[in-house]
Design an enzyme around this catalytic site. Structure first.
Site, short mmCIF file in Angstrom:
data_model
loop_
_atom_site.label_atom_id
_atom_site.label_comp_id
_atom_site.label_asym_id
_atom_site.label_seq_id
_atom_site.Cartn_x
_atom_site.Cartn_y
_atom_site.Cartn_z
N GLU A 50 0.63 -15.87 3.81
CA GLU A 50 1.04 -15.75 2.41
C GLU A 50 1.84 -16.99 2.02
O GLU A 50 2.56 -17.57 2.85
CB GLU A 50 1.89 -14.49 2.28
CG GLU A 50 2.38 -14.16 0.88
CD GLU A 50 3.27 -12.92 0.88
OE1 GLU A 50 3.31 -12.25 -0.15
OE2 GLU A 50 3.94 -12.64 1.91
N LYS A 120 -1.85 -10.05 -5.56
CA LYS A 120 -1.05 -9.03 -4.87
C LYS A 120 -0.63 -7.91 -5.81
O LYS A 120 -0.01 -8.15 -6.85
CB LYS A 120 0.17 -9.69 -4.24
CG LYS A 120 1.02 -8.78 -3.37
CD LYS A 120 2.16 -9.58 -2.77
CE LYS A 120 3.05 -8.75 -1.87
NZ LYS A 120 4.19 -9.54 -1.36
N CYS A 159 0.92 -8.90 2.80
CA CYS A 159 2.32 -8.62 3.15
C CYS A 159 2.75 -7.19 2.82
O CYS A 159 2.36 -6.25 3.52
CB CYS A 159 3.21 -9.66 2.47
SG CYS A 159 4.84 -9.83 3.25
#
Length: 274
Positions: A50, A120, A159
């Protein structure tokens, strides 16, 4: 007598646990070296963490944005085409609001084509962090990002998404056999334990391989993992930058799904909250 399905070759993955700074030029040089390693290893796909284009452990936001035709993604596309190596990497894109950015993962095929972008969904507003102060969430109902590599389908989370089993299950519903999780997993009490446990859980409950690639460096945990569909951890790195290449066996995955058909047995479906 039935004909057995054809044997699929192993998929070779280079795990790029990189140290990323706020210097975008320097980060691109690190990415070039990662591609060099993947090419020498004859990898099919390179996975980078990321925020691989630029990162600040205090919070990454609009000051680090690059468009999809900017230098970072352009480098990924050039090197993928030159080396014949697909790549999945985190970056930061401009948001609709100039005061906000978008935390994204781009998928680039081995011919250099931009195969897709995942924005995300779950922003990291936890453990004292507030990503939503700097970032826009991606739409929860956007199609999952998948990338077919050597006959195996990879699906993408990022994540904090790892803490939400619905995210992983939705990607698996799109055909993913391997869950790829680029991360900059924040350091702190029990955080490394959470990272390992959650990656293993997502592998077991989805009978999928999990390739969880973390950043190394200040404020993050590193500790990248490759977990088999049976929950066995086949690769686990430490806290320092490291590049390692592993082979994923599609036949082993098929065997686990035959002996543990939990995906076929389930009676609930994931519906995005929009």
């Amino acid at each position: 007598m039935s004909t057995p399905p054809p044997v699929r070759p192993a998929v070779r993955v280079t795990v790029g646990q990189l140290r990323v700074s706020d210097d975008h030029d320097a980060n691109r040089e690190v990415v070039r070296r990662a591609f060099d390693t993947a090419r020498r290893a004859r990898a099919d796909v390179l996975v980078l963490p990321e925020y691989a284009s630029g990162f600040d452990p205090r919070g990454t936001g609009p000051e680090h944005v690059e468009p999809l035709d900017g230098p970072f993604v352009s480098l990924l596309r050039e090197r993928a085409a030159a080396d014949g190596v697909a790549v999945l990497a985190g970056t930061t894109l401009p948001g609709a609001d100039p005061e906000r950015a978008v935390n994204a993962v781009v998928a680039v095929a081995a011919d250099g084509a931009l195969a897709g972008v995942y924005r995300k969904v779950h922003l990291y507003d936890a453990f004292g962090h507030r990503e939503s102060e700097r970032l826009e969430p991606g739409p929860a109902d956007a199609p999952p990002l998948t990338l077919d590599v050597a006959g195996v389908r990879l699906g993408v989370l990022t994540c904090y998404d790892l803490r939400f089993p619905e995210s992983a299950r939705r990607v698996v519903d799109a055909g993913a056999e391997v869950l790829v999780v680029p991360a900059a997993w924040a350091a702190g009490p029990l955080k490394a334990e959470h990272w390992r446990t959650l990656a293993t859980a997502r592998a077991i409950e989805n009978t999928a391989v999990v390739v969880a690639v973390g950043q190394a460096g200040r404020g993050v945990t590193g500790r990248s993992l490759v977990v088999g569909p049976d929950g066995v951890v086949g690769l686990e790195l430490g806290e320092e930058p490291e590049l390692r290449t592993v082979d994923l066996d599609p036949e082993a995955l098929r065997g686990v799904r035959e002996s543990n058909p939990s995906l076929a047995n389930r009676r609930y479906r994931v519906v995005p909250a929009v």
